[in-house]
Design a protein around this motif. Structure first.
Motif, mmCIF file in Angstrom:
data_model
loop_
_atom_site.group_PDB
_atom_site.id
_atom_site.type_symbol
_atom_site.label_atom_id
_atom_site.label_comp_id
_atom_site.label_asym_id
_atom_site.label_seq_id
_atom_site.Cartn_x
_atom_site.Cartn_y
_atom_site.Cartn_z
ATOM 1 N N ILE A 95 -0.763 -2.396 -3.215
ATOM 2 C CA ILE A 95 -2.119 -2.085 -2.793
ATOM 3 C C ILE A 95 -3.110 -2.524 -3.866
ATOM 4 O O ILE A 95 -3.083 -2.043 -4.998
ATOM 5 C CB ILE A 95 -2.269 -0.579 -2.511
ATOM 6 N N LYS A 96 -3.974 -3.452 -3.479
ATOM 7 C CA LYS A 96 -4.962 -3.994 -4.408
ATOM 8 C C LYS A 96 -6.291 -3.258 -4.300
ATOM 9 O O LYS A 96 -6.924 -2.928 -5.306
ATOM 10 C CB LYS A 96 -5.168 -5.490 -4.123
ATOM 11 N N GLU A 97 -6.729 -2.992 -3.070
ATOM 12 C CA GLU A 97 -7.990 -2.300 -2.823
ATOM 13 C C GLU A 97 -7.806 -1.347 -1.655
ATOM 14 O O GLU A 97 -6.974 -1.577 -0.778
ATOM 15 C CB GLU A 97 -9.115 -3.295 -2.476
ATOM 16 N N LEU A 100 -1.362 -1.936 -7.471
ATOM 17 C CA LEU A 100 -1.716 -2.624 -8.699
ATOM 18 C C LEU A 100 -2.319 -1.588 -9.648
ATOM 19 O O LEU A 100 -2.864 -0.582 -9.215
ATOM 20 C CB LEU A 100 -2.711 -3.749 -8.428
ATOM 21 N N GLN A 101 -2.234 -1.837 -10.946
ATOM 22 C CA GLN A 101 -2.575 -0.813 -11.931
ATOM 23 C C GLN A 101 -3.991 -0.275 -11.779
ATOM 24 O O GLN A 101 -4.207 0.941 -11.752
ATOM 25 C CB GLN A 101 -2.395 -1.379 -13.353
ATOM 26 N N VAL A 161 -8.671 4.301 6.877
ATOM 27 C CA VAL A 161 -8.693 3.652 5.564
ATOM 28 C C VAL A 161 -8.238 2.204 5.693
ATOM 29 O O VAL A 161 -7.225 1.907 6.342
ATOM 30 C CB VAL A 161 -7.776 4.402 4.569
ATOM 31 N N LEU A 162 -8.991 1.315 5.065
ATOM 32 C CA LEU A 162 -8.628 -0.104 5.008
ATOM 33 C C LEU A 162 -8.011 -0.384 3.646
ATOM 34 O O LEU A 162 -8.620 -0.081 2.614
ATOM 35 C CB LEU A 162 -9.863 -0.979 5.218
ATOM 36 N N ILE A 163 -6.788 -0.929 3.641
ATOM 37 C CA ILE A 163 -6.183 -1.303 2.363
ATOM 38 C C ILE A 163 -5.924 -2.808 2.343
ATOM 39 O O ILE A 163 -5.579 -3.415 3.351
ATOM 40 C CB ILE A 163 -4.878 -0.531 2.074
ATOM 41 N N GLU A 164 -6.105 -3.381 1.169
ATOM 42 C CA GLU A 164 -5.813 -4.794 0.933
ATOM 43 C C GLU A 164 -4.619 -4.873 -0.011
ATOM 44 O O GLU A 164 -4.585 -4.181 -1.031
ATOM 45 C CB GLU A 164 -7.019 -5.498 0.322
ATOM 46 N N THR A 165 -3.651 -5.679 0.337
ATOM 47 C CA THR A 165 -2.452 -5.789 -0.497
ATOM 48 C C THR A 165 -2.348 -7.173 -1.132
ATOM 49 O O THR A 165 -2.866 -8.172 -0.603
ATOM 50 C CB THR A 165 -1.183 -5.524 0.335
ATOM 51 N N TYR A 166 -1.663 -7.195 -2.274
ATOM 52 C CA TYR A 166 -1.384 -8.440 -2.992
ATOM 53 C C TYR A 166 0.031 -8.333 -3.550
ATOM 54 O O TYR A 166 0.355 -7.382 -4.255
ATOM 55 C CB TYR A 166 -2.399 -8.657 -4.122
#
Length: 221
Positions: free
Chosen positions: A105-107, A36-37, A96-101
């Motif tokens: 990749i959101k966070e 995400l931007q 690394v923990l990544i959160e996707t939407y």
């Protein structure tokens, strides 16, 4: 612009499966499509700063866990850097923990990190003994042990807790380096009273080389 076929290919794969390839190929225009931007802007600022220093970095990324919205990644980075006619080798390990939407990749958050920068052909062989996780307020040991006996040359060392994790531009003066003949660097560290993380940086110097480590330790309840 990327063509529609390539765009479709990107959308049909998890972002974690392409991070390694695009980071190693330095294809920022395609890398951007995985984020995400806002998240990309934050990541790319640090990525470009890193690449200025380490132009030949090689990334290795393996998923440790993966579900619909969160992934835990095991990341390794190796590189070299020339400073004042001296070549240094970099070895970095991250969890690394990544959160996707919507498959982007959101966070992302670096949970654990250990970075070692040492002089090429340095005689220093150092073993790191420290926890990856500690409790709030806990007093723990951070030890750097010189494993192979050196000659009679004096070593010097120092260790600091980084107050601001974004400000890692540290010099020898910050460490309070002192001569020692103890075979390493041994220190007790006090964990903060609030959950989060604590970053430690330490250095050992020898007439024929330098060994610098920065380690992020998770602090929990």
């Amino acid at each position: 612009m990327i063509n529609s076929a390539l765009s479709k290919n990107i959308n049909n794969q998890l972002p974690v499966n392409q991070l390694e390839r695009l980071l190693n190929q330095r294809k920022d225009n395609l890398l951007k499509e995985l984020f995400l931007q806002k998240s990309f802007n934050q990541f790319q600022q640090k990525n470009l700063e890193f690449r200025k220093k380490y132009k030949d970095a090689i990334w290795s990324i393996q998923p440790l866990s993966n579900d619909q919205s969160n992934s835990l990644l095991d990341i390794k980075i190796i590189s070299t850097r020339k400073i004042n006619d001296q070549i240094y080798n970099l070895n970095t390990k991250q969890i690394v923990l990544i959160e996707t939407y919507n498959n982007k990749i959101k966070e992302y958050e670096v949970i654990e990190e250990e970075s070692i920068l040492n002089s090429e052909d340095s005689p220093l062989n150092v073993k790191i003994v420290s926890p990856n996780k500690v409790l709030t307020g806990e007093k723990y040991e951070m030890n750097l042990i010189i494993e192979n006996p050196l000659d009679n040359s004096l070593t010097a060392s120092g260790m600091i807790v980084l107050k601001n994790e974004d400000n890692k531009k540290i010099s020898n003066d910050n460490f309070g380096i002192k001569p020692n003949q103890s075979g390493g660097l041994f220190k007790y560290i006090q964990a903060p009273l609030t959950p989060g993380s604590q970053t430690i940086s330490a250095i050992i110097t020898h007439p024929e080389g330098i060994y610098l480590i920065t380690k992020k330790i998770k602090v929990g309840l």
